[in-house]
Design an enzyme around this catalytic site. Sequence first.
Site, mmCIF file in Angstrom:
data_model
loop_
_atom_site.group_PDB
_atom_site.id
_atom_site.type_symbol
_atom_site.label_atom_id
_atom_site.label_comp_id
_atom_site.label_asym_id
_atom_site.label_seq_id
_atom_site.Cartn_x
_atom_site.Cartn_y
_atom_site.Cartn_z
ATOM 1 N N GLY A 1 -13.895 53.172 -32.348
ATOM 2 C CA GLY A 1 -14.335 53.946 -33.509
ATOM 3 C C GLY A 1 -15.852 53.993 -33.600
ATOM 4 O O GLY A 1 -16.399 54.123 -34.683
ATOM 5 N N GLY B 1 -19.428 56.534 -39.019
ATOM 6 C CA GLY B 1 -19.544 55.416 -39.959
ATOM 7 C C GLY B 1 -20.290 54.216 -39.383
ATOM 8 O O GLY B 1 -21.280 54.358 -38.682
ATOM 9 N N GLY C 1 -19.302 52.077 -37.118
ATOM 10 C CA GLY C 1 -19.178 51.958 -35.664
ATOM 11 C C GLY C 1 -20.308 52.674 -34.946
ATOM 12 O O GLY C 1 -20.877 52.170 -33.969
ATOM 13 N N SER D 1 -11.991 42.958 -43.595
ATOM 14 C CA SER D 1 -12.375 43.394 -44.929
ATOM 15 C C SER D 1 -12.037 42.301 -45.916
ATOM 16 O O SER D 1 -11.117 41.514 -45.709
ATOM 17 C CB SER D 1 -11.602 44.662 -45.282
ATOM 18 O OG SER D 1 -11.693 44.896 -46.668
ATOM 19 N N TYR E 1 -3.001 48.361 -45.989
ATOM 20 C CA TYR E 1 -4.357 48.129 -45.491
ATOM 21 C C TYR E 1 -4.666 46.635 -45.544
ATOM 22 O O TYR E 1 -5.161 46.060 -44.579
ATOM 23 C CB TYR E 1 -5.356 48.931 -46.335
ATOM 24 C CG TYR E 1 -6.794 48.813 -45.874
ATOM 25 C CD1 TYR E 1 -7.293 49.641 -44.865
ATOM 26 C CD2 TYR E 1 -7.666 47.883 -46.445
ATOM 27 C CE1 TYR E 1 -8.604 49.535 -44.440
ATOM 28 C CE2 TYR E 1 -8.977 47.777 -46.031
ATOM 29 C CZ TYR E 1 -9.447 48.608 -45.036
ATOM 30 O OH TYR E 1 -10.748 48.497 -44.625
HETATM 31 N N1 LIG Z 1 -16.237 51.276 -45.640
HETATM 32 C C1 LIG Z 1 -15.957 50.126 -46.195
HETATM 33 O O1 LIG Z 1 -16.268 49.882 -47.369
HETATM 34 C C2 LIG Z 1 -15.280 49.055 -45.424
HETATM 35 C C3 LIG Z 1 -15.106 47.798 -46.018
HETATM 36 C C4 LIG Z 1 -14.479 46.786 -45.274
HETATM 37 C C5 LIG Z 1 -14.054 47.055 -43.982
HETATM 38 N N2 LIG Z 1 -14.220 48.287 -43.435
HETATM 39 C C6 LIG Z 1 -13.742 48.499 -42.048
HETATM 40 O O2 LIG Z 1 -14.816 48.901 -41.248
HETATM 41 C C7 LIG Z 1 -14.311 49.633 -40.115
HETATM 42 C C8 LIG Z 1 -15.111 50.906 -39.923
HETATM 43 O O3 LIG Z 1 -14.855 51.756 -41.015
HETATM 44 P P1 LIG Z 1 -15.851 52.857 -41.553
HETATM 45 O O4 LIG Z 1 -15.988 52.569 -43.005
HETATM 46 O O5 LIG Z 1 -17.053 52.954 -40.703
HETATM 47 O O6 LIG Z 1 -14.903 54.141 -41.434
HETATM 48 P P2 LIG Z 1 -14.987 55.515 -40.598
HETATM 49 O O7 LIG Z 1 -16.335 56.126 -40.746
HETATM 50 O O8 LIG Z 1 -13.798 56.280 -41.020
HETATM 51 O O9 LIG Z 1 -14.831 55.038 -39.095
HETATM 52 C C9 LIG Z 1 -13.599 54.643 -38.552
HETATM 53 C C10 LIG Z 1 -13.600 54.859 -37.078
HETATM 54 O O10 LIG Z 1 -12.304 54.508 -36.548
HETATM 55 C C11 LIG Z 1 -11.853 55.550 -35.705
HETATM 56 N N3 LIG Z 1 -10.411 55.692 -35.659
HETATM 57 C C12 LIG Z 1 -9.576 56.128 -36.646
HETATM 58 N N4 LIG Z 1 -8.315 56.191 -36.198
HETATM 59 C C13 LIG Z 1 -8.340 55.786 -34.909
HETATM 60 C C14 LIG Z 1 -7.341 55.664 -33.906
HETATM 61 N N5 LIG Z 1 -6.054 55.970 -34.126
HETATM 62 N N6 LIG Z 1 -7.717 55.242 -32.675
HETATM 63 C C15 LIG Z 1 -9.014 54.945 -32.426
HETATM 64 N N7 LIG Z 1 -9.990 55.056 -33.326
HETATM 65 C C16 LIG Z 1 -9.663 55.473 -34.564
HETATM 66 C C17 LIG Z 1 -12.455 56.790 -36.306
HETATM 67 O O11 LIG Z 1 -12.455 57.813 -35.361
HETATM 68 P P3 LIG Z 1 -12.185 59.333 -35.885
HETATM 69 O O12 LIG Z 1 -13.269 59.595 -36.889
HETATM 70 O O13 LIG Z 1 -12.257 60.136 -34.645
HETATM 71 O O14 LIG Z 1 -10.841 59.332 -36.534
HETATM 72 C C18 LIG Z 1 -13.852 56.320 -36.698
HETATM 73 O O15 LIG Z 1 -14.732 56.389 -35.608
HETATM 74 C C19 LIG Z 1 -12.830 49.849 -40.409
HETATM 75 O O16 LIG Z 1 -12.081 48.905 -39.671
HETATM 76 C C20 LIG Z 1 -12.721 49.577 -41.883
HETATM 77 O O17 LIG Z 1 -11.436 49.146 -42.225
HETATM 78 C C21 LIG Z 1 -14.823 49.283 -44.132
#
Ligand SMILES: NC(=O)c1ccc[n+]([C@@H]2O[C@H](COP(=O)([O-])OP(=O)(O)OC[C@H]3O[C@@H](n4cnc5c(N)ncnc54)[C@H](OP(=O)(O)O)[C@@H]3O)[C@@H](O)[C@H]2O)c1
Length: 329
Positions: free
Chosen positions: A44, A48, A50, A177, A202
């Site tokens: 990912g 975001g 990543g 998380s 989740y």
């Molecule tokens: N944002 C928060 O407040 C928060 C808090 C705690 C933990 N997190 C964790 O942090 C991590 C990153 O999240 P983010 O907030 O940066 O969200 P994000 O911007 O939605 O990024 C998520 C990434 O995961 C990829 N992904 C989704 N489905 C997938 C699949 N089936 N196979 C492979 N890759 C996939 C997405 O690719 P596509 O865009 O191509 O689908 C995207 O690059 C996640 O694990 C999330 O649970 C986030």
Amino acid sequence: MSFIVILIELIVFGAMCIGLHQKNTNRFSKSKKRFDGKTVLVTGGTSGMGLEIATDFACRGARVIVACPFVDEGTRGEKVIIERSGNQNVAFKVLDLASLDSVRKFAADIINTEDRLDILINNAGIAPHSDFKTADGLNFVMQVNYFGTFLLTILLLPLLIKTGSPSEPSKIANVSSILHRLGQIDLENINRTNYWYRLQLYCNSKLWLVMFGRELSRRLKDSNVIVNNVDPGVVGTNIFQSLNIGIGAFLTYIFGILFKRPYEGAQTAIYVSTSETAGKFSGEYFQNCVLSKASDKVYNDDLLKKVWNESLKLVGINNEECEEYFKSL
Ligand SMILES: NC(=O)c1ccc[n+]([C@@H]2O[C@H](COP(=O)([O-])OP(=O)(O)OC[C@H]3O[C@@H](n4cnc5c(N)ncnc54)[C@H](OP(=O)(O)O)[C@@H]3O)[C@@H](O)[C@H]2O)c1
Ligand SMILES: *[C@@H]1O[C@H](CO)[C@@H](O)[C@H](O)[C@H]1NC(C)=O
Ligand SMILES: *[C@@H]1O[C@H](CO)[C@@H](O)[C@H](O)[C@H]1NC(C)=O
Ligand SMILES: CC(=O)N[C@H]1CO[C@H](CO)[C@@H](O)[C@@H]1O
């Protein structure tokens, strides 16, 4: 009705306060460590947090591989990282964590074409916007956030083990998380659909991820591979958009202003992968660049083994295959 509205307002207000507080107290990774000649894989890594993590490692000179299921988004991400870092050694590869077959193909490709893997950052994850069974018969959210990552990590172990050395261990970091604290273990029902509340799915997936980090680090204790979990805090990314509750876009906008920026959220994952202090720990849980403690459930060795066994069963790895991946220890 009005009670519910007040309740929702209170929750939103509370979340805003937490978000603002976290944003104001966010710590940054201070390491200037270079990663020339090293390889870093960020699942990912195309949007975001990543994307920020991947860009950071590209700036440090690493070969960076990013992976997501969509070619257009992946290619765009790859381009952004190259432009921002000036490092041409960035590759996008297709990976759909919701498919065991895709994970196996991806891992085989990495094993066959890369000669090393120094850091694996399991960052990909989704918000629980829908609840259905995948072609593999697994719960979709659980599979993307946990089972797919579990399988990928196990398949890549031989390369990680081969790459790590006593002075430079290879590292695995999972982006979990704070919500893992609300996760449940319930082995019988863990991959059921239409059984859990969406948000609970989740939380479950993130709890299992943390438990695995701990069990894996125990199994790798005689190796030069370090495993840690990180909690990025509340971060304004597109993850809220996928919530599909009508106000996803609104939340994304508000959270984008109030909460940590993706670059800020990326810091703890960067920290555990670059800091010498953090490198002394394995199987631990880091929050805001500081060693912290995960939910109590994570420190129950018997439960960890049960979760490990159940995960192997659900992703279709039998004991002999599993031993293969650990045999180079
Ligand atoms: N944002 C928060 O407040 C928060 C808090 C705690 C933990 N997190 C964790 O942090 C991590 C990153 O999240 P983010 O907030 O940066 O969200 P994000 O911007 O939605 O990024 C998520 C990434 O995961 C990829 N992904 C989704 N489905 C997938 C699949 N089936 N196979 C492979 N890759 C996939 C997405 O690719 P596509 O865009 O191509 O689908 C995207 O690059 C996640 O694990 C999330 O649970 C986030
Ligand atoms: C990361 O998650 C994978 C899959 O859930 C697991 O095998 C691995 O042990 C975890 N590592 C950490 C640091 O949590
Ligand atoms: C997990 O599986 C292994 C191998 O099949 C078995 O020896 C062990 O007893 C199982 N542990 C638990 C807690 O179920
Ligand atoms: C309740 C449920 O959906 N269980 C499924 C869990 O996953 C396996 C496939 O690995 C299915 O066979 C089960 O039906």
